[in-house]
Design a protein around this motif. Structure first.
Motif, PDB file in Angstrom:
ATOM      1  N   SER A 125      47.667  49.482  56.993  1.00 23.03           N
ATOM      2  CA  SER A 125      48.759  50.102  56.253  1.00 23.03           C
ATOM      3  C   SER A 125      49.473  51.139  57.109  1.00 23.03           C
ATOM      4  O   SER A 125      48.835  51.926  57.809  1.00 23.03           O
ATOM      5  N   ALA A 126      50.804  51.121  57.055  1.00 21.77           N
ATOM      6  CA  ALA A 126      51.598  52.025  57.888  1.00 21.77           C
ATOM      7  C   ALA A 126      52.835  52.479  57.114  1.00 21.77           C
ATOM      8  O   ALA A 126      53.962  52.253  57.531  1.00 21.77           O
ATOM      9  N   LEU A 163      66.348  48.063  59.871  1.00 21.28           N
ATOM     10  CA  LEU A 163      65.457  46.944  59.588  1.00 21.28           C
ATOM     11  C   LEU A 163      65.242  46.904  58.082  1.00 21.28           C
ATOM     12  O   LEU A 163      64.919  47.920  57.470  1.00 21.28           O
ATOM     13  N   VAL A 164      65.438  45.723  57.494  1.00 25.77           N
ATOM     14  CA  VAL A 164      65.084  45.486  56.098  1.00 25.77           C
ATOM     15  C   VAL A 164      63.911  44.521  56.135  1.00 25.77           C
ATOM     16  O   VAL A 164      63.996  43.468  56.766  1.00 25.77           O
ATOM     17  N   HIS A 165      62.796  44.887  55.499  1.00 25.09           N
ATOM     18  CA  HIS A 165      61.631  44.000  55.575  1.00 25.09           C
ATOM     19  C   HIS A 165      60.980  43.789  54.224  1.00 25.09           C
ATOM     20  O   HIS A 165      61.078  44.615  53.314  1.00 25.09           O
ATOM     21  N   CYS A 166      60.327  42.638  54.118  1.00 22.44           N
ATOM     22  CA  CYS A 166      59.462  42.310  52.992  1.00 22.44           C
ATOM     23  C   CYS A 166      58.187  41.717  53.590  1.00 22.44           C
ATOM     24  O   CYS A 166      57.943  41.877  54.791  1.00 22.44           O
ATOM     25  N   ALA A 167      57.380  41.058  52.812  1.00 21.33           N
ATOM     26  CA  ALA A 167      56.109  40.554  53.334  1.00 21.33           C
ATOM     27  C   ALA A 167      56.315  39.502  54.425  1.00 21.33           C
ATOM     28  O   ALA A 167      55.743  39.607  55.508  1.00 21.33           O
ATOM     29  N   TRP A 168      57.140  38.495  54.156  1.00 20.65           N
ATOM     30  CA  TRP A 168      57.346  37.409  55.117  1.00 20.65           C
ATOM     31  C   TRP A 168      58.701  37.491  55.820  1.00 20.65           C
ATOM     32  O   TRP A 168      58.964  36.733  56.747  1.00 20.65           O
ATOM     33  N   SER A 186      61.969  49.125  53.045  1.00 25.29           N
ATOM     34  CA  SER A 186      60.762  48.358  52.750  1.00 25.29           C
ATOM     35  C   SER A 186      60.775  47.870  51.314  1.00 25.29           C
ATOM     36  O   SER A 186      60.967  48.661  50.391  1.00 25.29           O
ATOM     37  N   THR A 187      60.541  46.561  51.124  1.00 25.21           N
ATOM     38  CA  THR A 187      60.374  46.020  49.780  1.00 25.21           C
ATOM     39  C   THR A 187      58.906  45.700  49.508  1.00 25.21           C
ATOM     40  O   THR A 187      58.575  45.166  48.456  1.00 25.21           O
ATOM     41  N   CYS A 188      58.060  45.991  50.484  1.00 26.20           N
ATOM     42  CA  CYS A 188      56.605  45.941  50.343  1.00 26.20           C
ATOM     43  C   CYS A 188      56.053  46.951  51.329  1.00 26.20           C
ATOM     44  O   CYS A 188      56.787  47.479  52.157  1.00 26.20           O
ATOM     45  N   LEU A 205      62.057  50.182  48.331  1.00 26.24           N
ATOM     46  CA  LEU A 205      62.680  49.474  47.204  1.00 26.24           C
ATOM     47  C   LEU A 205      61.729  48.355  46.803  1.00 26.24           C
ATOM     48  O   LEU A 205      61.902  47.208  47.187  1.00 26.24           O
ATOM     49  N   MET A 206      60.717  48.683  46.056  1.00 31.77           N
ATOM     50  CA  MET A 206      59.658  47.727  45.733  1.00 31.77           C
ATOM     51  C   MET A 206      60.041  46.817  44.566  1.00 31.77           C
ATOM     52  O   MET A 206      60.329  47.296  43.471  1.00 31.77           O
TER      53      MET A 206
END
Length: 188
Positions: free
Chosen positions: A56-57, A104-109, A45-47, A65-66
């Protein structure tokens, strides 16, 4: 198909992820809701992730990794942090895939930060060119997702020019002669 103005934003489309099978059949890149929409062994997670309803989860996150996406307007310090965390994320992807984990690598969009980590993995550990990795991630984003702001110049996956430059720097560092050292190829 719905008109473009009725499409959700990239942070809200569901399932909100793209599969990247040519990089690895175990790798996905997505938005902040995508962790709730699939079964993954490792979620980078980058967010902060949210569930399908937007709550929120943080329990979905395996590795946090913010760093910020300044959409190409990052300060020198923000570029430094992004470089470090994109590299770290690529290393974590490598370890997870080597252990046969679904990642899974995720950010906001699901466009810039997360895609940068996936591109860095392809470039540094699989020998892809930066351009090929970026083009492939963009292709998968257009194939698997449909959201407002996805098409057009400076839109969609990997539209942050600073992050694209960081991926190119990683390729130059990888390709530098052994005696040149990483500092010769990578600007700090």
């Amino acid at each position: 198909m719905a008109s473009k103005r009725h499409l959700p934003f990239g942070s809200d489309d569901l399932p909100g992820c793209s599969h990247l099978p040519k990089i690895s059949p175990l790798l996905w890149v997505g938005n902040m809701r995508s962790a709730a929409m699939g079964e993954y062994d490792v979620v980078i997670s980058t967010c902060k992730p949210v569930d399908a309803y937007g709550c929120s989860a943080s329990s979905f996150t395996t590795v946090s990794l913010m760093f910020e996406d300044g959409r190409g307007r990052e300060s020198g310090e923000e570029v430094h942090v992004a470089r470090k965390l994109i590299s770290k994320g690529a290393s974590i992807v490598k370890e997870a895939i080597a252990a046969d984990k679904r990642v899974l690598v995720h950010c906001a969009w699901g466009q810039n930060r997360s895609c940068s980590i996936c591109c860095a993995y392809a470039v540094v550990y699989l020998g892809w060119s930066a351009n090929d990795a970026i083009d492939y991630v963009r292709e998968c984003n257009r194939r698997d997702r449909c959201y407002r702001g996805q098409e057009g110049p400076n839109c969609g996956a990997m539209h942050n020019s600073v992050f694209c430059d960081l991926i190119s720097e990683m390729q130059r560092a990888r390709d530098a002669p052994a005696g040149a050292g990483a500092g010769a190829a990578v600007a700090t």
